[in-house]
Scaffold this active site. Structure first.
Site, PDB file in Angstrom:
ATOM      1  CD  GLU A 192      -3.213  -1.088   1.938  1.00  0.00           C
ATOM      2  OE1 GLU A 192      -3.281  -0.237   2.841  1.00  0.00           O
ATOM      3  OE2 GLU A 192      -4.144  -1.902   1.698  1.00  0.00           O
ATOM      4  CD  GLU A 314      -3.604  -6.113   2.815  1.00  0.00           C
ATOM      5  OE1 GLU A 314      -4.530  -5.401   3.277  1.00  0.00           O
ATOM      6  OE2 GLU A 314      -2.399  -5.853   2.973  1.00  0.00           O
TER       7      GLU A 314
HETATM    8  O1  AHR Z   1      -5.243  -6.175   6.719  1.00  0.00           O
HETATM    9  C1  AHR Z   1      -5.191  -5.013   7.498  1.00  0.00           C
HETATM   10  C2  AHR Z   1      -4.550  -3.847   6.767  1.00  0.00           C
HETATM   11  O2  AHR Z   1      -5.340  -3.486   5.669  1.00  0.00           O
HETATM   12  C3  AHR Z   1      -3.198  -4.077   6.155  1.00  0.00           C
HETATM   13  O3  AHR Z   1      -2.178  -3.935   7.084  1.00  0.00           O
HETATM   14  C4  AHR Z   1      -3.115  -3.028   5.114  1.00  0.00           C
HETATM   15  O4  AHR Z   1      -2.284  -3.397   4.045  1.00  0.00           O
HETATM   16  C5  AHR Z   1      -4.559  -2.813   4.702  1.00  0.00           C
HETATM   17  O5  AHR Z   1      -4.896  -1.486   4.697  1.00  0.00           O
END
Ligand code: AHR
Length: 524
Positions: A192, A314
């Protein structure tokens, strides 16, 4: 037999038939893409009790463990045949300095986990503990490098430490007790980077990515698969810039998409929700499909041979933290609603495995949409865990395309803004979701989800030239959509044998109970 039940701007779930009917037509003659097992990847971040308490308790713990890893959790995870595990973050990765996590544990410095509640991290779980865990689980490690606050040198040395046979970093590793290098294929260069990973602009990050990845070397035959930090949800410009400026230097580009309520301050409770919330959630979950398509269209323009994988590293539901738990630890319960999000997401991912090479649900234990919840020495398996279990046969199987006709409903699209958006006011939610594959032994697996909370569905599956004689099945269902497994009642939701399918001369006939997820196996 396609019926639009309700086209109102708000959710409308009124039934107009006593039961629903649906038709699935399989196209085995078009089956060619393999569903990479890496679609079933996991994610473990130094966040809340995911690592400490969830996976790792240390060798001295009274909780039964193998070299510090919980035995109950290890056993449960082995059952899932997890293909890869992403670590150490997430946002944590861009503040993590790997050298703090090697050597005698009593000498390891402590740090503040600024992203996640300010908890003090003692670095007792580091590179050795992670890579040895992957070996125990038989999965590929996916290591996320620190671009946000780290250095190129630190990154280069980490790769050398993990994978080189000889040289200064290999010597240090050997002094720390590990003679042979580990096998590490997947590395993420930043996480991110548009946000917690450095708040960068895509042009700047693309250049930084090119620089960092240059010094991540392939030692003694190890071939790194380098993944660039990708976009969040609808940020198509990020994908465009990364593909234009750095595609030739990467094997994968990530994407993060959460099923999360963003139009109010609260994300909503994991446990207390109504039918409207449920149907909205499934619409939002399926909202990933047009998002994937747009990112993939951009990737196709720069990479028509589909060399660069789209890595959804994610995904999953994100609800409010459970009342009474530590703020910033993202501990949430997991109900049948979450199970549907998992099933529907897989059914989408399977369709695009020519481009999607990996997905990682967030996260493996005690954080967001977990497989496993732990409290002290107790462990429960979530409804999501059971979806991963019943979908296991699809790992590395050949995807069978299908046509699906079923009833639909319209659910609110929270992204719609009158006069300001190219989004429609509603999203279409099909009442049946399905996927099918053929494995190396010739067995066919068909997974079906009846998302209707009240009505059963009669499904006719046209098998084309598939000649199976025997059908067996497993079902995940419960009385209420909010049902979940808790430490007090760990077995409310579980898999059961499914007997509602039979092969007839007109195809496979399946009676799906309301609110159920089924996987069928057809073989001779
Ligand atoms: O999964 C939780 C968080 O969500 C992670 O650390 C981040 O990459 C995303 O914003």
């Amino acid at each position: 037999m396609k019926k639009i039940l309700c086209a109102a701007a708000l959710l409308c779930a009124l039934p107009i038939t006593a039961q629903r009917e649906a038709t699935v037509t399989l196209h085995p003659e078009e089956a060619k893409n393999v569903i990479s097992r890496h679609i079933y990847g996991q994610f473990a971040e130094h966040l809340g009790t995911c690592i400490y308490g969830g996976l790792w308790v240390g060798e001295e713990s009274s909780i039964p463990n193998t070299n510090g890893y919980r035995n109950d959790v290890l056993g449960a995870l082995k059952e899932l045949s997890i293909p890869n595990l992403r670590w150490p973050g997430g946002c944590f990765a861009d503040e993590y300095h790997w050298m703090d996590g090697i050597g005698p544990r009593e000498n390891r410095p402590r740090m503040v986990n600024n992203n996640w509640g300010g908890t003090v991290e003692d670095n007792s779980f580091g590179t050795h503990e992670f890579l040895n865990l992957c070996e125990l689980l038989g999965c590929e490690p996916y290591v996320s490098m620190n671009v946000g606050s780290g250095s190129v040198e630190e990154t280069a040395k980490w790769v050398e430490y993990m994978t080189a046979k000889d040289g200064p970093m290999a010597k240090l590793r050997k002094e720390n007790g590990r003679e042979e290098p580990w096998k590490v294929k997947y590395i993420g260069v930043g996480n991110e980077s548009w946000g917690c990973g450095g708040n960068m602009r895509p042009e700047y990050y693309a250049d930084l990515y090119r620089r960092y990845q240059t010094y991540c070397r392939d030692y003694n035959g190890n071939r790194l698969f380098k993944i660039a930090s990708g976009a969040s949800d609808y940020d198509y410009n990020w994908t465009e810039v990364l593909m234009r400026n750095a595609a030739g230097h990467m094997r994968g580009l990530s994407l993060h998409y959460y099923t999360v309520l963003t139009w109010s301050g609260s994300k909503g409770s994991a446990l207390n929700f109504n039918e409207d919330d449920y149907y909205w959630c499934l619409g939002k979950c399926l909202g990933i499909e047009p998002v994937l398509k747009k990112h993939m269209e951009i990737m196709d323009r720069y990479d028509s041979r589909k060399r660069v994988g789209l890595m959804v590293d994610e995904w999953g539901t994100w609800w409010d933290e459970e009342p009474g738990t530590v703020r910033g630890h993202l501990f949430q319960q997991n109900t049948m609603r979450d199970a549907f999000v998992a099933a529907l997401s897989f059914n989408v991912f399977h369709k695009y495995t020519d481009r999607i090479q990996m997905c990682n649900i967030a996260q493996i234990a005690n954080v967001l949409q977990s497989m496993i919840l732990t409290q002290g020495d107790k462990m429960v398996l979530t409804p999501t865990y059971y979806v991963f279990k019943m979908y296991k046969p699809h790992q590395d199987a050949t995807f069978i395309p299908m046509d699906l006709e079923c009833d639909e409903m319209q659910v609110k699209n929270e992204r719609y803004r009158p006069g300001r958006s190219d989004e429609e006011p509603t999203r279409t939610l099909p009442m049946l979701s399905a996927t099918a594959s053929k494995n190396a032994d010739g067995a066919i697996h068909i997974s079906l989800a009846n998302v209707d909370l009240k009505q059963k569905q009669e499904v006719t599956i046209n098998l084309a030239d598939i000649k199976g004689k025997k059908v067996t099945g497993e079902i995940l269902t419960s009385k209420h959509i909010g049902d979940h497994n808790s430490f007090e009642k760990p077995d409310v939701v579980n898999l059961a044998e499914f007997k509602g399918a039979k092969i007839t001369k007109d195809g496979l006939k399946v009676t799906l109970p309301a609110m159920s997820i089924v996987t069928l196996t057809i073989n001779d």
